[in-house]
Design an enzyme around this catalytic site. Structure first.
Site, short mmCIF file in Angstrom:
data_model
loop_
_atom_site.label_atom_id
_atom_site.label_comp_id
_atom_site.label_asym_id
_atom_site.label_seq_id
_atom_site.Cartn_x
_atom_site.Cartn_y
_atom_site.Cartn_z
N GLY A 83 9.14 11.00 -13.09
CA GLY A 83 8.31 10.12 -12.25
C GLY A 83 8.97 9.71 -10.95
N LYS A 85 8.69 1.36 3.10
CA LYS A 85 9.71 1.61 4.13
C LYS A 85 9.11 2.01 5.47
CE LYS A 85 10.80 6.08 2.01
NZ LYS A 85 10.10 5.74 0.75
N VAL A 128 13.94 0.08 0.72
CA VAL A 128 14.87 1.21 0.84
C VAL A 128 15.64 1.49 -0.44
CG1 VAL A 128 16.92 2.06 2.07
CG2 VAL A 128 15.09 0.94 3.33
N LYS A 157 14.61 6.36 5.13
CA LYS A 157 15.52 5.30 4.68
C LYS A 157 16.64 5.07 5.68
CE LYS A 157 14.30 5.65 -0.17
NZ LYS A 157 14.47 6.37 -1.45
N GLU A 168 13.24 -6.25 1.38
CA GLU A 168 14.40 -5.84 0.58
C GLU A 168 14.13 -4.63 -0.30
OE1 GLU A 168 17.41 -5.59 0.71
OE2 GLU A 168 18.18 -7.57 0.16
N ASP A 177 12.36 11.66 3.06
CA ASP A 177 12.55 10.34 2.44
C ASP A 177 13.89 9.75 2.86
OD1 ASP A 177 12.00 8.28 0.22
OD2 ASP A 177 13.93 9.12 -0.39
N GLY A 182 14.15 1.01 -11.36
CA GLY A 182 12.77 1.46 -11.48
C GLY A 182 11.84 0.38 -10.93
N THR A 231 0.83 -1.20 0.00
CA THR A 231 0.00 0.00 0.00
C THR A 231 0.87 1.25 0.00
OG1 THR A 231 -0.08 0.07 2.41
CG2 THR A 231 -1.82 -1.17 1.30
#
Lengths: 319, 319
Positions: free
Chosen positions: A186, A105, A132, A204, A129, A200, A301, A76
């Site tokens: 993007g 994360k 991050v 991480k 995995e 962010d 990506g 989600t």
């Protein structure tokens, strides 16, 4: 092995395509998908990659009960301030004896130690995995390949938007134009300040430190400063002296516990942390037995994020 | 688990020290060490890190028989033109049902496919993490963390001496002075042309390609050109235009099989492959499912090579 997917956005679709491609060698089957937007799809014989959704069941708990899956995948959208609702979804899966894989994360950044211990008590596995570094082996690298090694700290270039903004400004574009460039690629979050102000990178850093260093911290504990004050003029001056700016997530173990820091660092232009463009990410681990060792992925990506989920799944199937 | 060490030089001593440090958590025991120079030491209760050697037993075969070890570690000096005598030692261990770990790139570069198959027939494991990148997880990374991934090619900055020579020449020193610098750092082979003419890089390319791409090639199949023609003047010109030279080992899969190449490549000074100094090594893997992904270690030495052996040992003990 039967899988239930909570969330069915781009990552889930890329993952479903990857499973189809690998079906001959890896008999994994998606038996359910549940989203607030599309509804619920359940088929014990396996869903198509583009499933037909019916009306949503009443709750994630009911969805997990009805799929009878062995592994739940939490895919989600992140609430960056709490890690919810992903954390509750993961707990619901543990309570049903289901292994959990997430590309999110939030749960790792906000509640890793508790989730790890709950998984152990439930006798299931918890893997993340792709959360991050878009599938770059980092958690599995340390778990599988660095036995007996203590992680003393790390430094990572982990945020894509800030890299694009700096690289655009180095070409003379404004900060705002750099953010537009990141949107066009993007990579920027809906609210780009989440990236440029270092949230962010902080999430991480907390996620990595919680798993690799048992830090038991949240992103709120990160000493954080973003790239918001950078200007094209300042960058041009730095460039002229062979330098650049990188938003770096750092951790180090101190007598007072693990310290986390996110900074727009001035680095030599040929520094390893400065060699990453766009979505490329790189992490240097400072260890006791292996010194400084690291991993990177160039221009990852959706494909790589989907593979991160897949590699976790194989790890669970092996274990 | 009982270990027999064939060869007892610097790497073996560093490995013995590491085992002593980790004894509490990892019950590995060196029960024998055999060298042409020092003789043979065998003690079923375990050798000291600085063992007392008696006269040598008649052969490696007799040594392996008398140790009754479960794992043989092949740590002798490489013959770069054949991979012997290491290959024969490894076969002798397989024939006795012993797992084998080596830090020697020769066997992997010259006879990997045969040794892998012989190990499988004997029901034992063959591991060689320290052979190419001083313990940086590369073979174990692909085996443990990249399931289902095909390696389409790679590019690596894997030779230390050539890096030191180029960096010395960039400071205006001559080629010969650069070689002296590499000797002073302890990274050059006795015959430095083995490094500067690309033989070391070719052996590493063959070893990586044999394991990761089932190439079945030897170092003689590598299209190879070293840094021997480089001059400080040429490097100064390249530097002025933002470039540098790196001795790169490359592989790519073609319809006609795997092609291997070693070249002194002209690269942008901020290229990832150019970011490695001294003994630092970096490998970029080109893959189908993960795109371009890589690993590196900064300034590794004996400690890291010893850890590579240790990580293989834990892998065998787990498996």
């Amino acid at each position: 092995m039967k899988l239930a997917l909570i969330g069915y956005g781009k990552v889930a679709r890329a993952f479903a395509r990857l499973l189809e491609k690998k079906r001959a060698s890896y008999p994994f089957r998606i038996v359910g998908a549940h989203t607030l937007r599309h509804g619920t799809a359940i088929d014990p014989k396996g869903l198509a990659a583009d499933p037909v959704f019916g009306p949503p069941v009443a709750s994630v708990e009911e969805f997990l009960d009805r799929t009878r899956a062995e592994v739940a995948l939490e895919l989600t959208t992140l609430n960056p301030e709490s890690g919810e609702p992903a954390i509750s979804h993961i707990r619901a899966a543990f309570a049903r004896g289901q292994h959990v894989i997430t590309s999110n994360k939030g749960p790792v950044a906000f509640a890793y130690a508790e989730l790890r211990d709950e998984a152990a008590r439930a006798g299931v596995m918890f893997r993340h995995e792709a959360a991050v570094m878009d599938g770059t082996p980092v958690f599995n690298l340390v778990r599988n390949n660095l036995p007996g090694v203590e992680i003393k700290g790390f430094a990572g270039a982990l945020n894509s938007t800030s890299k694009v903004v700096v690289q655009s400004m180095l070409k003379g574009r404004s900060f705002e134009e750099g953010v537009e460039d990141a949107r066009a690629l993007g990579v920027a979050e809906a609210d780009a300040s989440f990236d440029t102000e270092g949230w962010d990178s902080a999430a991480k850093a907390a996620a990595l430190a919680n798993v690799l260093m048992d830090a038991r911290l949240t992103p709120h504990a990160v000493d954080r400063r973003g790239i918001g004050r950078l200007t094209p003029e300042r960058l041009a001056l730095l460039k002229a002296s062979g330098k650049t700016v990188v938003l770096v997530s750092r951790a180090r173990r101190t007598p007072a516990g693990v310290k986390l820091r996110v900074r727009a660092e001035v680095l030599p232009a040929d520094d390893l942390l400065a060699a990453m463009y766009g979505t490329s990410n790189l992490l240097i681990l400072d260890t006791d037995l292996m010194g400084e060792i690291g991993v990177f992925t160039l221009q990852p990506g959706l494909k790589q994020t989907a593979y991160g989920l897949f590699s976790d799944l194989v790890d669970i199937a092996r274990g």
